[in-house]
Enzyme design. Structure first.
Site, PDB file in Angstrom:
ATOM      1  N   ASP A 162      -2.056  10.773  -2.057  1.00  0.00           N
ATOM      2  CA  ASP A 162      -2.334   9.785  -2.792  1.00  0.00           C
ATOM      3  C   ASP A 162      -2.648  10.314  -4.376  1.00  0.00           C
ATOM      4  OD1 ASP A 162      -3.072   8.654  -0.077  1.00  0.00           O
ATOM      5  OD2 ASP A 162      -2.591   7.051  -1.333  1.00  0.00           O
ATOM      6  N   ARG A 203      -7.566  -0.189  -6.571  1.00  0.00           N
ATOM      7  CA  ARG A 203      -7.700   0.886  -5.528  1.00  0.00           C
ATOM      8  C   ARG A 203      -7.863   2.025  -6.310  1.00  0.00           C
ATOM      9  NH1 ARG A 203      -4.432   1.112  -0.232  1.00  0.00           N
ATOM     10  NH2 ARG A 203      -6.096   2.161   0.280  1.00  0.00           N
ATOM     11  N   ARG A 239       0.908  -1.035   0.019  1.00  0.00           N
ATOM     12  CA  ARG A 239       0.016  -0.015   0.180  1.00  0.00           C
ATOM     13  C   ARG A 239       0.805   1.285   0.066  1.00  0.00           C
ATOM     14  NH1 ARG A 239       2.566   2.069   3.725  1.00  0.00           N
ATOM     15  NH2 ARG A 239       0.967   3.595   3.907  1.00  0.00           N
ATOM     16  N   GLY A 240       0.070   2.350   0.019  1.00  0.00           N
ATOM     17  CA  GLY A 240       0.926   3.647  -0.239  1.00  0.00           C
ATOM     18  C   GLY A 240       1.089   3.933  -1.686  1.00  0.00           C
ATOM     19  N   LYS A 257      -4.826  10.341   3.193  1.00  0.00           N
ATOM     20  CA  LYS A 257      -5.351   9.305   4.329  1.00  0.00           C
ATOM     21  C   LYS A 257      -6.444  10.130   5.082  1.00  0.00           C
ATOM     22  CE  LYS A 257      -5.217   5.855   4.630  1.00  0.00           C
ATOM     23  NZ  LYS A 257      -6.253   5.059   3.709  1.00  0.00           N
TER      24      LYS A 257
HETATM   25  O1  MRU Z   1      -4.481   3.173   2.273  1.00  0.00           O
HETATM   26  P1  MRU Z   1      -3.001   3.430   2.167  1.00  0.00           P
HETATM   27  O2  MRU Z   1      -2.167   2.953   3.308  1.00  0.00           O
HETATM   28  O3  MRU Z   1      -2.579   2.880   0.810  1.00  0.00           O
HETATM   29  O4  MRU Z   1      -3.010   4.894   2.087  1.00  0.00           O
HETATM   30  C1  MRU Z   1      -1.498   5.771   2.057  1.00  0.00           C
HETATM   31  C2  MRU Z   1      -1.543   7.002   2.364  1.00  0.00           C
HETATM   32  O5  MRU Z   1      -2.477   7.687   2.501  1.00  0.00           O
HETATM   33  C3  MRU Z   1      -0.096   7.685   2.250  1.00  0.00           C
HETATM   34  O6  MRU Z   1      -0.265   8.689   3.229  1.00  0.00           O
HETATM   35  C4  MRU Z   1       0.089   8.239   0.889  1.00  0.00           C
HETATM   36  O7  MRU Z   1      -0.012   7.184  -0.079  1.00  0.00           O
HETATM   37  C5  MRU Z   1       1.354   8.849   0.715  1.00  0.00           C
HETATM   38  S1  MRU Z   1       2.410   7.654   0.671  1.00  0.00           S
HETATM   39  C6  MRU Z   1       4.002   8.219   0.026  1.00  0.00           C
END
Ligand code: MRU
Length: 369
Positions: free
Chosen positions: A244, A90, A53-54, A255
């Site tokens: 994101d 996603r 994820r990320g 997030k």
């Molecule tokens: O749902 P996730 O864990 O994939 O969300 C990740 C985030 O919101 C991070 O803050 C975002 O991807 C920036 S990561 C470099």
């Protein structure tokens, strides 16, 4: 980054030259487990289930998902099917679409016989590029932190606050928002990080705390509701988060809960920085509030929590009364007006169309036409 003295990236090609290895992020912080993804379907499931994820890592995993698909069957039909399957995993992180568009664009121009090798080569390149980008974000953020450090007269550590996990686990290495914090720590600047736990999936408590702890960066995990109070008390020098998807006008989708931190920061005069690589910019969108698709996930992520018992077993428990419905919105949008600056691999700019175009002049409409 190092785990127990051994350097890791979050994703790499397995020894057999076909499968892809990843760190299973659903098992952290209690277990460090490597997962092997042997097919496009397994790569898609790993993204959907947040084994990886990320935003930047989702993009890299999507690229390898395309490579796995081409190893299975390099036909036009598979190319189209892999693109659609991976894209649907996603919806919010635009890095996924960016990587899939990139791979599909290159592969469609090649005969099927040339697609497998080209896909693996490009996926590896995307990973290497992400590492370089994140290092550059770290350098550019470090310059900002140095300035903040000069304003500290009492010798106390700088206090940063971060939300979710935008560290090396969210990228291929280094991270986005955490990269400047690692660089500052490594440069000998005294820094302490307030880590939002980040319900419902606890990326802060489980992943950011794990990363910072392994690297020796002083940090404290706080419940998501604490940040406003800390800012009112002068206990936060700056906030820094990842994203994101950021629109060409500087609206930042990140997030869930990021927006509330940005509001509190604005009210208290605390700088609010967003760190991002160029594939996270969505040049097609001007209005983040209306146009960015916000992922809604299973309510079970809200109604249940996983942790380790005193006996060492990792267990999941229900925390809601039977029958209470729960809603799980995974992201929110922070309007550009609440963002002090964007930190990118090319430098730091205002969160605005003019700001972003000053760093990415090739995206000016007249140049793109
Ligand atoms: O749902 P996730 O864990 O994939 O969300 C990740 C985030 O919101 C991070 O803050 C975002 O991807 C920036 S990561 C470099």
């Amino acid at each position: 980054m190092n785990i127990d003295g051994k350097p890791y990236r979050t994703i790499w090609l397995d020894d057999d030259g076909r499968a892809v290895a990843v760190i299973d992020q659903t098992r952290l912080p209690h277990d460090f487990v490597i997962r092997r993804l042997a097919s496009m379907a397994e790569a898609a499931e790993a993204i959907r289930g947040m084994i990886v994820r990320g935003a930047p890592l989702i993009g890299a995993a999507g690229a390898y998902g395309m490579a796995l698909a081409m190893a299975e069957d390099p036909s036009d039909a598979m190319l189209g099917q892999a693109y659609t399957t991976l894209l649907e995993t996603r919806p919010t992180a635009v890095n996924l679409r960016w990587a899939l568009d990139d791979l599909r664009g290159r592969l469609t121009k090649l005969p099927p016989s040339g697609r497998r090798a080209a896909a693996y080569a490009r996926a590896a390149e995307i990973c290497d590029e992400d590492v370089a980008i994140c290092r550059a974000i770290g350098d550019n953020g470090l310059a900002l932190i140095r300035k903040i450090a000069t304003r500290k007269t009492d010798g106390a550590p700088i206090n940063a606050l971060t939300h979710c996990n935008a560290g090396w686990l969210a990228t291929v290495d280094w991270g986005t928002a955490l990269a400047p914090l690692y660089r500052a720590h490594d440069a000998g600047i005294a820094i302490h990080v307030w880590v939002d736990e980040t319900r419902p999936r606890n990326q802060g408590a489980s992943l950011t705390a794990f990363e910072l702890g392994r690297h020796g960066v002083p940090h404290t995990v706080i419940a998501d509701n604490v940040g406003g109070h800390l800012m009112q008390q002068g206990m936060v020098d700056f906030c820094i988060v990842g994203t994101d998807r950021t629109t060409r006008t500087g609206d930042v989708c990140n997030k869930i809960g990021t927006y509330l931190k940005a509001l509190a920061a604005h009210d208290n005069g605390v700088p609010f920085y967003v760190a991002l690589p160029y594939p996270t910019i969505d040049w097609t969108i001007g209005d983040g509030l209306r146009a960015i698709p916000i992922e809604r996930r299973d309510a079970r992520e809200v109604s249940h929590m996983t942790g380790r018992t005193a006996a060492g077993a990792v267990e999941t428990v229900a925390i809601l009364p039977d029958g209470s419905p729960a809603a799980n919105y995974a992201f929110d949008v922070t309007p550009a007006r609440l963002v002090t600056a964007l930190i990118t691999e090319r430098g730091v700019c205002p969160a605005s169309e003019a700001g972003l175009l000053s760093l990415y002049p090739e995206q000016r409409p007249e140049r793109r036409a």
